[in-house]
Design a protein around this motif. Structure first.
Motif, PDB file in Angstrom:
ATOM      1  N   ASP A   2     -17.598 -29.488  40.160  1.00  0.00           N
ATOM      2  CA  ASP A   2     -16.149 -29.490  40.014  1.00  0.00           C
ATOM      3  C   ASP A   2     -15.726 -29.030  38.622  1.00  0.00           C
ATOM      4  OD1 ASP A   2     -15.666 -30.296  42.586  1.00  0.00           O
ATOM      5  OD2 ASP A   2     -15.550 -32.430  42.082  1.00  0.00           O
ATOM      6  N   ARG A   3     -16.473 -29.442  37.626  1.00  0.00           N
ATOM      7  CA  ARG A   3     -16.164 -29.047  36.248  1.00  0.00           C
ATOM      8  C   ARG A   3     -16.331 -27.543  36.082  1.00  0.00           C
ATOM      9  NH1 ARG A   3     -19.047 -32.618  32.050  1.00  0.00           N
ATOM     10  NH2 ARG A   3     -17.755 -34.146  33.079  1.00  0.00           N
ATOM     11  N   GLN A   4     -17.359 -26.988  36.699  1.00  0.00           N
ATOM     12  CA  GLN A   4     -17.595 -25.550  36.628  1.00  0.00           C
ATOM     13  C   GLN A   4     -16.484 -24.789  37.347  1.00  0.00           C
ATOM     14  OE1 GLN A   4     -21.308 -24.321  38.330  1.00  0.00           O
ATOM     15  NE2 GLN A   4     -21.370 -22.434  37.138  1.00  0.00           N
ATOM     16  N   ASN A   5     -16.052 -25.269  38.501  1.00  0.00           N
ATOM     17  CA  ASN A   5     -14.949 -24.641  39.235  1.00  0.00           C
ATOM     18  C   ASN A   5     -13.654 -24.725  38.438  1.00  0.00           C
ATOM     19  OD1 ASN A   5     -16.513 -23.880  41.396  1.00  0.00           O
ATOM     20  ND2 ASN A   5     -16.019 -25.692  42.616  1.00  0.00           N
ATOM     21  N   ALA A   6     -13.407 -25.870  37.824  1.00  0.00           N
ATOM     22  CA  ALA A   6     -12.198 -26.032  37.013  1.00  0.00           C
ATOM     23  C   ALA A   6     -12.213 -25.078  35.826  1.00  0.00           C
ATOM     24  CB  ALA A   6     -12.055 -27.480  36.540  1.00  0.00           C
ATOM     25  N   ALA A   7     -13.363 -24.924  35.194  1.00  0.00           N
ATOM     26  CA  ALA A   7     -13.483 -24.007  34.057  1.00  0.00           C
ATOM     27  C   ALA A   7     -13.277 -22.559  34.507  1.00  0.00           C
ATOM     28  CB  ALA A   7     -14.845 -24.165  33.388  1.00  0.00           C
ATOM     29  N   ALA A   8     -13.824 -22.195  35.645  1.00  0.00           N
ATOM     30  CA  ALA A   8     -13.644 -20.836  36.164  1.00  0.00           C
ATOM     31  C   ALA A   8     -12.180 -20.579  36.511  1.00  0.00           C
ATOM     32  CB  ALA A   8     -14.524 -20.616  37.392  1.00  0.00           C
ATOM     33  N   HIS A   9     -11.540 -21.573  37.111  1.00  0.00           N
ATOM     34  CA  HIS A   9     -10.112 -21.435  37.448  1.00  0.00           C
ATOM     35  C   HIS A   9      -9.269 -21.306  36.174  1.00  0.00           C
ATOM     36  CE1 HIS A   9      -6.360 -21.820  39.591  1.00  0.00           C
ATOM     37  NE2 HIS A   9      -6.005 -22.770  38.744  1.00  0.00           N
ATOM     38  N   GLU A  10      -9.577 -22.100  35.171  1.00  0.00           N
ATOM     39  CA  GLU A  10      -8.831 -22.035  33.917  1.00  0.00           C
ATOM     40  C   GLU A  10      -9.004 -20.664  33.258  1.00  0.00           C
ATOM     41  OE1 GLU A  10      -8.941 -24.285  29.664  1.00  0.00           O
ATOM     42  OE2 GLU A  10      -9.077 -25.543  31.451  1.00  0.00           O
ATOM     43  N   GLN A  11     -10.210 -20.121  33.294  1.00  0.00           N
ATOM     44  CA  GLN A  11     -10.460 -18.785  32.734  1.00  0.00           C
ATOM     45  C   GLN A  11      -9.690 -17.724  33.522  1.00  0.00           C
ATOM     46  OE1 GLN A  11     -11.836 -17.803  29.968  1.00  0.00           O
ATOM     47  NE2 GLN A  11     -11.448 -15.671  30.449  1.00  0.00           N
ATOM     48  N   TRP A  12      -9.677 -17.834  34.824  1.00  0.00           N
ATOM     49  CA  TRP A  12      -8.932 -16.889  35.670  1.00  0.00           C
ATOM     50  C   TRP A  12      -7.438 -16.962  35.342  1.00  0.00           C
ATOM     51  CZ3 TRP A  12      -5.290 -18.317  39.444  1.00  0.00           C
ATOM     52  CH2 TRP A  12      -4.813 -17.259  40.220  1.00  0.00           C
ATOM     53  N   LEU A  13      -6.893 -18.178  35.231  1.00  0.00           N
ATOM     54  CA  LEU A  13      -5.480 -18.355  34.902  1.00  0.00           C
ATOM     55  C   LEU A  13      -5.166 -17.799  33.517  1.00  0.00           C
ATOM     56  CD1 LEU A  13      -2.761 -19.454  35.794  1.00  0.00           C
ATOM     57  CD2 LEU A  13      -3.444 -21.693  34.888  1.00  0.00           C
ATOM     58  N   ARG A  14      -6.061 -18.010  32.565  1.00  0.00           N
ATOM     59  CA  ARG A  14      -5.861 -17.492  31.210  1.00  0.00           C
ATOM     60  C   ARG A  14      -5.811 -15.958  31.230  1.00  0.00           C
ATOM     61  NH1 ARG A  14      -7.639 -21.094  27.757  1.00  0.00           N
ATOM     62  NH2 ARG A  14      -9.613 -21.295  28.821  1.00  0.00           N
ATOM     63  N   GLN A  15      -6.667 -15.330  32.054  1.00  0.00           N
ATOM     64  CA  GLN A  15      -6.674 -13.869  32.153  1.00  0.00           C
ATOM     65  C   GLN A  15      -5.377 -13.358  32.782  1.00  0.00           C
ATOM     66  OE1 GLN A  15      -8.938 -11.686  30.858  1.00  0.00           O
ATOM     67  NE2 GLN A  15      -7.438 -10.144  31.441  1.00  0.00           N
ATOM     68  N   ILE A  16      -4.917 -14.027  33.836  1.00  0.00           N
ATOM     69  CA  ILE A  16      -3.641 -13.646  34.476  1.00  0.00           C
ATOM     70  C   ILE A  16      -2.516 -13.716  33.447  1.00  0.00           C
ATOM     71  CG2 ILE A  16      -1.903 -14.383  36.171  1.00  0.00           C
ATOM     72  CD1 ILE A  16      -4.201 -13.250  37.623  1.00  0.00           C
ATOM     73  N   ARG A  17      -2.464 -14.825  32.732  1.00  0.00           N
ATOM     74  CA  ARG A  17      -1.409 -15.010  31.731  1.00  0.00           C
ATOM     75  C   ARG A  17      -1.536 -13.991  30.608  1.00  0.00           C
ATOM     76  NH1 ARG A  17      -0.954 -21.621  31.592  1.00  0.00           N
ATOM     77  NH2 ARG A  17       0.296 -21.740  33.490  1.00  0.00           N
ATOM     78  N   ARG A  18      -2.744 -13.718  30.173  1.00  0.00           N
ATOM     79  CA  ARG A  18      -2.945 -12.726  29.109  1.00  0.00           C
ATOM     80  C   ARG A  18      -2.366 -11.376  29.533  1.00  0.00           C
ATOM     81  NH1 ARG A  18      -6.456  -8.725  28.121  1.00  0.00           N
ATOM     82  NH2 ARG A  18      -6.938  -8.267  25.960  1.00  0.00           N
ATOM     83  N   ASP A  19      -2.655 -10.955  30.752  1.00  0.00           N
ATOM     84  CA  ASP A  19      -2.140  -9.682  31.246  1.00  0.00           C
ATOM     85  C   ASP A  19      -0.609  -9.689  31.302  1.00  0.00           C
ATOM     86  OD1 ASP A  19      -4.785  -8.889  31.494  1.00  0.00           O
ATOM     87  OD2 ASP A  19      -4.839  -9.131  33.669  1.00  0.00           O
ATOM     88  N   LEU A  20      -0.037 -10.804  31.756  1.00  0.00           N
ATOM     89  CA  LEU A  20       1.424 -10.914  31.795  1.00  0.00           C
ATOM     90  C   LEU A  20       2.026 -10.858  30.404  1.00  0.00           C
ATOM     91  CD1 LEU A  20       1.865 -13.741  34.445  1.00  0.00           C
ATOM     92  CD2 LEU A  20       2.472 -11.331  34.710  1.00  0.00           C
ATOM     93  N   TYR A  21       1.416 -11.573  29.467  1.00  0.00           N
ATOM     94  CA  TYR A  21       1.918 -11.590  28.093  1.00  0.00           C
ATOM     95  C   TYR A  21       1.866 -10.193  27.485  1.00  0.00           C
ATOM     96  CZ  TYR A  21       1.057 -16.684  28.405  1.00  0.00           C
ATOM     97  OH  TYR A  21       1.038 -18.008  28.765  1.00  0.00           O
ATOM     98  N   ILE A  22       0.786  -9.489  27.748  1.00  0.00           N
ATOM     99  CA  ILE A  22       0.665  -8.125  27.224  1.00  0.00           C
ATOM    100  C   ILE A  22       1.762  -7.241  27.801  1.00  0.00           C
ATOM    101  CG2 ILE A  22      -0.747  -6.015  27.299  1.00  0.00           C
ATOM    102  CD1 ILE A  22      -3.215  -7.902  27.056  1.00  0.00           C
TER     103      ILE A  22
END
Length: 146
Positions: A2-22
């Motif tokens: 679960d911790r690994q899935n949560a970390a992967a989801h957080e990284q995915w969300l961070r990438q989505i947000r990074r692209d939006l911010y750019i």
């Protein structure tokens, strides 16, 4: 697991947000450039450049709509401020239609607005960087004072 899935989801969300911010930042900077050149130092308004400014402001609004869905509330509020300041005001549009100049008062207001917009874009970039690099989970961002 679960911790690994949560970390992967957080990284995915961070990438989505990074692209939006750019995308939002690029749109704001393009709009800033159009704002800067549409009215010269003497208050003379260039109608063709105002038209490009309107198009750039529309691009900011479009990028904002994506931010509304994915960004944390404090950044959405800051992006909304930028969106609201992006489009030319009535005095600029009227001067562009008439092929004229802004009054001294309106010219000073446009200059102040341009400086405010520039500062808001800088602040937005700093806040985005902090939100992406922070140790906090995405749901616990600190409020941004507006």
């Amino acid at each position: 697991m679960d911790r690994q899935n949560a970390a992967a989801h957080e990284q995915w969300l961070r990438q989505i947000r990074r692209d939006l911010y750019i995308q939002f930042t690029v749109s704001c900077r393009a709009c800033y450039e159009q704002m800067r050149v549409a009215v010269n130092d003497d208050g003379q308004v260039d109608a063709a450049k105002v038209h490009l400014w309107v198009e750039a402001a529309e691009a900011v609004s479009e990028a904002y709509r994506a931010m509304e869905l994915e960004a944390p509330d404090p950044l959405v509020r800051l992006a909304e401020l930028l969106r609201n300041v992006s489009a030319p005001d009535r005095s600029v549009v009227e001067a562009a239609r008439a092929g004229g100049s802004l009054s001294l008062q309106h010219s000073l207001e446009e200059e102040q607005r341009l400086m405010r917009y520039y500062e808001l874009v800088k602040r937005f970039v700093v806040e985005c960087r902090e939100s992406l690099q922070g140790e906090q989970p995405p749901g616990s961002f600190r409020p941004i004072g507006l």
